[in-house]
Write an enzyme that holds these catalytic residues in place. Structure first.
Site, mmCIF file in Angstrom:
data_model
loop_
_atom_site.group_PDB
_atom_site.id
_atom_site.type_symbol
_atom_site.label_atom_id
_atom_site.label_comp_id
_atom_site.label_asym_id
_atom_site.label_seq_id
_atom_site.Cartn_x
_atom_site.Cartn_y
_atom_site.Cartn_z
ATOM 1 N N TYR A 173 0.860 -1.187 0.000
ATOM 2 C CA TYR A 173 0.000 0.000 0.000
ATOM 3 C C TYR A 173 0.895 1.235 0.000
ATOM 4 O O TYR A 173 1.698 1.425 0.911
ATOM 5 C CB TYR A 173 -0.918 0.024 1.229
ATOM 6 C CG TYR A 173 -1.781 1.276 1.283
ATOM 7 C CD1 TYR A 173 -2.958 1.366 0.553
ATOM 8 C CD2 TYR A 173 -1.394 2.367 2.052
ATOM 9 C CE1 TYR A 173 -3.732 2.507 0.592
ATOM 10 C CE2 TYR A 173 -2.169 3.516 2.091
ATOM 11 C CZ TYR A 173 -3.332 3.584 1.358
ATOM 12 O OH TYR A 173 -4.100 4.722 1.393
ATOM 13 N N ASP A 254 9.278 2.992 0.753
ATOM 14 C CA ASP A 254 8.141 3.737 1.272
ATOM 15 C C ASP A 254 8.198 3.649 2.789
ATOM 16 O O ASP A 254 7.841 2.628 3.381
ATOM 17 C CB ASP A 254 6.835 3.143 0.729
ATOM 18 C CG ASP A 254 5.591 3.845 1.264
ATOM 19 O OD1 ASP A 254 5.696 4.584 2.267
ATOM 20 O OD2 ASP A 254 4.509 3.635 0.696
ATOM 21 N N LYS A 281 2.926 11.194 7.175
ATOM 22 C CA LYS A 281 2.314 10.975 8.488
ATOM 23 C C LYS A 281 2.817 11.989 9.516
ATOM 24 O O LYS A 281 2.666 13.183 9.347
ATOM 25 C CB LYS A 281 2.558 9.542 8.948
ATOM 26 C CG LYS A 281 2.029 8.468 8.018
ATOM 27 C CD LYS A 281 0.525 8.363 8.035
ATOM 28 C CE LYS A 281 0.033 7.163 7.257
ATOM 29 N NZ LYS A 281 -1.434 7.064 7.214
#
Length: 454
Positions: A173, A254, A281
């Site tokens: 993801y 990532d 984030k």
């Protein structure tokens, strides 16, 4: 009234629920009864938003809770229930809901103007802090989300190598338009993706062999977060580094989620240097944020002083709130020492929870690293999404509703995130809630088999 009459008037003892489906239906019914105001809020939202929703991961049946307030590591919903926040904005909320240093930084930025219509004094300061913290980033650019950061990394890799294909992993993801679960995703961007198996370096080697001089990059999470905190083996990730180098492809990490797991991201613990890294984030201090960076020779493709430079737009890429909150958070609050302490706290909690599952002989385990973990309905190693039986998700659902009933808020998929305000009292309460879950539903939970134990 006689004693016998009194006894006859007593309600019958509740029948023991005999199947997981029965238990889940009862838990969902009790949840709905406790939360009428959230139900009404959801009904209102469905009139103006598809499914009452603008962020798919937050939806669950019968309806999602509507939160009204957060403070520290606590949340309050529309029905005035208080919860310990053990999801922390899906890892973006590492500072909790009211860190005073973050608040002062945002207030100071607002005092000098919300939108300055140009370069400001804050963006290079945050860029310097990010590059110093994550040493594989020789230079960096900002975006508004991790999704954007990964899209820009892909663009950079294709432009730098002159190749078109990208190796990704089933279960990976990388944002809302870069989702590689168990099947096709209609909203994915139309790059030429080659699908490999996570923790299987040979599957990558075969793809590179079958597509000579065509692969621009290998895009990988050091731990697959959205698929359930599936940890990448060090040998697997080092093998990707070797394969990328040998075949002239770029290795892209990532670390939008995993950068919190060590002072320099999970790559520093693994001692692997990727060519490009995406971040996001918590690094924005709780504001919308993303970043990508890495080797200077690749990043210079975006240098506007160069003829034919790649364009990278975004009105809010350098917005003052994110620049101020991000710098304060990274340099004053989530220091390297704080990162190590939070990771240790998460490891300790995960070990304690798994010890309880093991002692009760139930086939449930939390997997992950440090402050990121996910419940899995198995006691065997999980190396890829192939090792997760989705038909057992009823137990994750049951766990979710049990924790809500006990005042603890997690993701319905069993995802748990620790934030800095979470201390010993909070982790002890979480552990107690897990113990009561085992006691309450142990007769329904799948059992461990001695031959299958890790």
């Amino acid at each position: 009234m006689t004693t016998s009459t009194l006894s006859a008037a007593q309600p019958a003892a509740p029948r023991e629920l005999t199947t997981p489906a029965e238990a889940l239906a009862a838990a969902a019914h009790a949840f709905a009864a406790r939360n009428p105001k959230s139900a009404r809020q959801y009904e209102l939202a469905t009139g103006v938003m598809p499914g009452g929703n603008t962020r798919s991961v937050l939806f669950y049946e019968p309806f999602p809770l509507a939160m009204t307030k957060g403070e520290g590591c606590r949340l309050w919903d529309a029905d005035s229930h208080e919860y310990l926040d053990f999801i922390a904005e899906f890892s973006a909320g590492i500072y909790g809901h009211s860190d005073p240093q973050i608040r002062r930084a945002i207030d100071a930025a607002l005092d000098d103007g919300l939108n300055l219509s140009g370069h400001n004094l804050l963006e290079s300061r945050l860029a310097k802090a990010v590059c110093e913290r994550f040493t594989s980033l020789q230079s960096v650019r900002f975006t508004n989300s991790g999704t954007e950061a990964n899209l820009m990394m892909l663009a950079a890799a294709r432009a730098f190598t002159g190749r078109s294909k990208v190796v990704v992993f089933v279960g990976g993801y990388h944002g809302g338009v870069l989702t590689f679960g168990r099947g096709p995703n209609a909203v994915n961007v139309p790059h030429e993706f080659l699908y490999a198996r996570y923790n299987d370096v040979n599957s990558v080697a075969r793809l590179l062999h079958d597509n000579p001089s065509e692969v621009a990059a290998i895009l990988v999470e050091p731990m697959q977060g959205a698929s359930g905190c599936i940890v990448g083996d060090r040998d697997f990730l080092k093998g990707l580094r070797e394969l990328a180098t040998a075949h002239g492809a770029l290795l892209m990490f990532d670390e939008v989620m995993t950068s919190r797991l060590a002072p320099g991201g999970l790559q520093s613990t693994l001692e692997i240097v990727p060519d490009l890294t995406s971040l996001g984030k918590y690094i924005g201090g709780g504001m919308s944020f993303g970043a990508f960076g890495g080797r200077a020779d690749i990043m210079q493709l975006f240098d506007p002083r160069r003829s034919g430079a790649l364009q990278h737009a975004g009105t809010f890429n350098n917005n003052v709130m994110t620049m101020a909150a991000g710098f304060t958070g990274l340099t004053q609050v989530y220091t390297p020492e704080a990162a190590l302490a939070l990771t240790a706290r998460g490891d300790t909690l995960r070990d304690a929870l798994n010890a309880r599952f093991s002692a009760a002989n139930v086939a449930l385990r939390f997997i992950g690293v440090g402050s990121l973990m996910n419940l899995q309905i198995t006691d065997r190693p999980v190396r890829s999404v192939r090792d997760i039986d989705a038909s057992l998700n009823v137990f994750k659902d049951l766990f979710f509703f049990h924790l809500l009933e006990n005042g603890i808020y997690i993701a319905r998929r069993g995802y748990v995130v620790l934030s800095l305000p979470v201390g010993d009292a909070e982790t002890a309460r979480f552990e107690a809630a897990v113990a009561s879950f085992i006691e309450r539903y142990g007769h329904l939970l799948p059992k461990s088999k001695e031959t299958d134990r890790q």
